[in-house]
Design an enzyme around this catalytic site. Structure first.
Site, PDB file in Angstrom:
ATOM      1  N   GLN A 183      -5.782  -3.218  10.723  1.00  0.00           N
ATOM      2  CA  GLN A 183      -4.684  -2.567  11.422  1.00  0.00           C
ATOM      3  C   GLN A 183      -5.119  -1.277  12.111  1.00  0.00           C
ATOM      4  OE1 GLN A 183      -0.654  -2.746   9.566  1.00  0.00           O
ATOM      5  NE2 GLN A 183      -1.770  -3.463   7.777  1.00  0.00           N
TER       6      GLN A 183
ATOM      7  N   LYS B  22       0.835  -1.207   0.000  1.00  0.00           N
ATOM      8  CA  LYS B  22       0.000   0.000   0.000  1.00  0.00           C
ATOM      9  C   LYS B  22       0.868   1.255   0.000  1.00  0.00           C
ATOM     10  CE  LYS B  22      -2.179  -1.140   3.782  1.00  0.00           C
ATOM     11  NZ  LYS B  22      -1.511  -2.444   3.964  1.00  0.00           N
TER      12      LYS B  22
HETATM   13  P1  ATP Z   1       1.620  -2.115   5.982  1.00  0.00           P
HETATM   14  O1  ATP Z   1       0.203  -2.595   5.951  1.00  0.00           O
HETATM   15  O2  ATP Z   1       2.435  -2.810   6.993  1.00  0.00           O
HETATM   16  O3  ATP Z   1       1.726  -0.633   6.022  1.00  0.00           O
HETATM   17  P2  ATP Z   1       2.053  -1.960   3.145  1.00  0.00           P
HETATM   18  O4  ATP Z   1       0.850  -2.554   2.513  1.00  0.00           O
HETATM   19  O5  ATP Z   1       2.138  -0.486   3.173  1.00  0.00           O
HETATM   20  O6  ATP Z   1       2.268  -2.589   4.588  1.00  0.00           O
HETATM   21  P3  ATP Z   1       4.638  -1.800   1.901  1.00  0.00           P
HETATM   22  O7  ATP Z   1       5.392  -1.354   3.081  1.00  0.00           O
HETATM   23  O8  ATP Z   1       4.353  -0.802   0.835  1.00  0.00           O
HETATM   24  O9  ATP Z   1       3.298  -2.542   2.370  1.00  0.00           O
HETATM   25  O10 ATP Z   1       5.344  -3.030   1.201  1.00  0.00           O
HETATM   26  C1  ATP Z   1       5.793  -4.160   1.937  1.00  0.00           C
HETATM   27  C2  ATP Z   1       7.077  -4.683   1.359  1.00  0.00           C
HETATM   28  O11 ATP Z   1       6.834  -5.316   0.111  1.00  0.00           O
HETATM   29  C3  ATP Z   1       8.085  -3.587   1.088  1.00  0.00           C
HETATM   30  O12 ATP Z   1       9.367  -4.065   1.369  1.00  0.00           O
HETATM   31  C4  ATP Z   1       7.908  -3.339  -0.399  1.00  0.00           C
HETATM   32  O13 ATP Z   1       9.081  -2.800  -0.974  1.00  0.00           O
HETATM   33  C5  ATP Z   1       7.619  -4.727  -0.915  1.00  0.00           C
HETATM   34  N1  ATP Z   1       6.826  -4.721  -2.153  1.00  0.00           N
HETATM   35  C6  ATP Z   1       5.624  -4.141  -2.310  1.00  0.00           C
HETATM   36  N2  ATP Z   1       5.173  -4.332  -3.568  1.00  0.00           N
HETATM   37  C7  ATP Z   1       6.117  -5.040  -4.218  1.00  0.00           C
HETATM   38  C8  ATP Z   1       6.234  -5.558  -5.576  1.00  0.00           C
HETATM   39  N3  ATP Z   1       5.294  -5.372  -6.474  1.00  0.00           N
HETATM   40  N4  ATP Z   1       7.355  -6.240  -5.851  1.00  0.00           N
HETATM   41  C9  ATP Z   1       8.317  -6.431  -4.931  1.00  0.00           C
HETATM   42  N5  ATP Z   1       8.265  -5.982  -3.672  1.00  0.00           N
HETATM   43  C10 ATP Z   1       7.172  -5.298  -3.312  1.00  0.00           C
HETATM   44 MG    MG Z   2       2.243   0.879   4.786  1.00  0.00          MG
END
Ligand code: ATP
Ligand code: MG
Length: 614
Positions: free
Chosen positions: A268, A50
């Site tokens: 969350q 996200k």
């Molecule tokens: P949270 O709910 O904990 O905030 P989030 O949904 O914001 O998590 P991110 O922090 O954006 O998730 O991404 C989680 C991890 O996955 C990060 O290390 C990110 O770089 C990696 N990631 C996200 N999308 C991809 C992708 N398409 N390919 C490779 N790695 C990815």
């Molecule tokens: Mg996040």
């Protein structure tokens, strides 16, 4: 319609196919990034990218020339998260960018407010009050109304006011049925007086930053139009934790271009105790008809083992939207569940594991210990110090630097070194004994003339009539206390003496009577400190230890282990995570259950979900 700034032409769009940064996204993510026109909601579980969507979208907006850096509003929850977003954006752009409207709600609102302060009755150099200042002000209001502060704790009124502000309600807008009687008057009237007083002082509290900003936009059409035009794109991270005021603020600003993209995860939502309303997510499609809702299901952060544990746990909650998560990563290691006899053994084991991970090449920056309650940090900090492992406390204060611990330490040091003026001045009126600055100044003056310390001066003066009788009796009582405790130290164990000092001095009672939300935590910290003292041979050894922990902080940059509460860990990720203290009453936390029952339990589960998925 005018635009405050023209968009930058920006570098040419890589229109042949898709630019490299889009190729790094999966289909859903890419859809959410490319859907620039109109409202977008990304609703997805932990680690599904996200935040990556938001930062890429920001860069995409700039790189396609859709808006200048100053025409995008990006909101997140902590300063650390804001810094990381800024870094990630700069990473994609290949250069740092200045002038971004990227920050926390509070920071962004303060920035807007400074520009138009006079419109809401403030001057642009208004001061922002901290929690202590707020409480002092509320006390003054109550005194002016002849309210008995013992029966009607000021903190209770302050909490009421804060909840109203979280909901975007000004004094005149509080509904009849919820004016909440307070000391025979209605609390909304006291709220009005409090706001009046703030205005006279040219001051704003944290809640005001948002509230005034809302008023500004609601009542000044020209200002609203200006910002609605300016912010062509709005990006919001951790949307599940916005409160009503923040939500209203976003909705007003987004009404212009309607290009708002919110990302969040209902599982969350961990700030309901601060007024967060997960309903804001559920309402999104109603507020922004035609919104595109993107769901991401692929998790990139955790092994399938970890995901299964997190999903299994959160499935017990009833009030949730429900979503699937999968990863094509491997199963990973089994989650290790380790029972420890007590916190000391737990910290020792974690210490060994950290050293083992280090030997295998894991950077300390990639290791985190996430605790439920602040007092749990003490045991780990002591252990890390003993092992010489540098660490940082993210989003908080190190255990021995917390105000109540410093106070306790000052008392204890005075047992050993009565002539330490800094310590004496720190505690002479904590708890409040009616010894004001004037008395301290008087003591200093006499002391300087005679070459005495404050302690000695006080001891000399209580036998004369230099001091007011009230001050004289209070001071001699305090000094008699010190004599008694010092005497006791000869025979009783030092940790027992510490407990007695805190009780006898009135410090414990002060915190017990303190109705602020963090008072119970402070008491826990003191209890933890006293318990921890048993690990040291005597008082001087303990004092020496504390001095060293504090000095450890002076060390400059370099890798550090991350120690923080689960709340502070939202949005972050680490290679190795320790989750200590998962035991009945500590986690799930007893107070949360007592205060809000099953709702509280569900929030504890969400907190556990956040922890497991880091
Ligand atoms: P949270 O709910 O904990 O905030 P989030 O949904 O914001 O998590 P991110 O922090 O954006 O998730 O991404 C989680 C991890 O996955 C990060 O290390 C990110 O770089 C990696 N990631 C996200 N999308 C991809 C992708 N398409 N390919 C490779 N790695 C990815
Ligand atoms: Mg996040």
């Amino acid at each position: 319609m005018h635009f405050p700034l023209d968009p930058q032409p920006g570098p040419a769009v890589a229109d042949a196919g898709s630019p490299a940064y889009l190729a790094k996204l999966n289909e859903g993510q890419s859809e959410a990034v490319r859907a620039l026109d109109g409202p977008v909601l990304v609703l997805a579980g932990a680690g599904t990218g996200k935040t990556r969507v938001l930062t890429t979208r920001f860069a995409h907006i700039l790189l396609t020339g859709r808006a200048a850096p100053s025409q995008v509003l990006a909101v997140t929850f902590t300063n650390k998260a804001a810094r990381e977003m800024k870094d990630r954006i700069a990473g994609i752009l290949g250069r740092p960018v200045e002038g971004l409207w990227l920050g926390t709600f509070h920071a962004l609102c303060a920035r807007i407010l400074r520009r138009h302060a006079e419109r809401v009755g403030l001057r642009s150099n208004f001061v922002i009050l901290d929690a202590d200042d707020q409480l002092r002000l509320v006390k003054q209001i109550l005194e002016a109304n002849h309210v008995d502060a013992k029966k009607w704790p000021p903190q209770a009124l302050l909490s009421l006011i804060q909840r109203w502000k979280d909901r975007g309600l000004r004094p005149g807008e509080v509904g009849r049925d919820e004016m909440a009687e307070f000391a025979g008057a209605d609390a909304a009237t006291l709220y009005a007086q409090y706001q009046q007083r703030l205005q006279t002082l040219n001051a704003a509290d944290f809640g005001d930053l948002l509230l005034h900003c809302l008023t500004l936009l609601r009542e000044h059409a020209d200002v609203l139009a200006d910002y609605q035009n300016r912010f062509r794109y709005i990006l919001v991270d951790e949307y599940q934790d916005t409160n009503v005021a923040q939500y209203l603020w976003l909705r007003l600003l987004a009404q212009g271009h309607r290009n708002i993209c919110c990302v969040g995860d209902d599982d969350q939502s961990i700030y309901s105790w601060r007024g967060a309303e997960v309903g804001n997510i559920l309402r999104f499609e109603k507020d922004f008809p035609g919104a595109r809702v993107v769901r991401l299901e692929r998790n990139y952060r955790s092994s399938s083992t970890i995901l299964a544990a997190a999903s299994g746990l959160i499935a017990h909650n009833e009030g949730r939207l429900g979503k699937t998560l999968w990863t094509d990563g491997n199963d990973g290691e089994q989650i290790r569940l380790r029972a420890a006899w007590d916190a000391e053994e737990e910290a020792r084991w974690v210490g060994e594991e950290v050293e083992a991970a280090q030997r295998e090449g894991t950077s300390l920056d990639q290791i985190a210990i996430l605790v439920r309650a602040g007092f749990q940090m003490r045991e780990f900090e002591d252990r890390l110090l003993a092992l010489g492992i540098p660490y940082r406390v993210v989003g908080g204060t190190k255990f021995y630097e917390r105000a109540e611990i410093k106070d306790a330490r000052a008392y204890l040091q005075l047992l050993l070194q009565p002539d330490n003026d800094v310590d004496f001045e720190r505690i002479v009126n904590r708890p409040k004994r009616g010894i004001g600055d004037a008395t301290v100044a008087q003591l200093y003056e006499v002391g300087r003339a005679q070459g005495w310390s404050l302690y000695r001066t006080a001891a000399e003066l209580v036998g004369t009539d230099e001091l007011r009788p009230k001050v004289r009796s209070v001071l001699s009582e305090l000094l008699a206390g010190f004599e008694r405790w010092r005497e006791m130290l000869r025979t009783a164990p030092h940790w027992e003496v510490a407990g007695v000092v805190l009780d006898d001095s009135g410090y414990t009672t002060m915190l017990q009577n303190d109705k602020s939300p963090d008072a119970p935590g402070r008491l826990d910290n003191l209890r933890e400190m006293v318990g921890g003292m048993q690990e040291f041979a005597d008082l001087p050894t303990f004092i020496e230890h504390v001095a060293l922990v504090t000095a450890n902080d002076e060390r400059s940059e370099g890798e550090r282990l991350n120690l923080m509460t689960l709340h502070a860990a939202k949005g972050l990720e680490f290679d190795v995570v320790f989750l200590p203290g998962w035991e009945e009453e500590l986690f799930p936390h007893m107070r949360a259950l007592e205060e809000t029952g099953i709702k509280g339990l569900e929030e504890e589960r969400r907190l556990a979900y956040v922890g497991i998925t880091r």
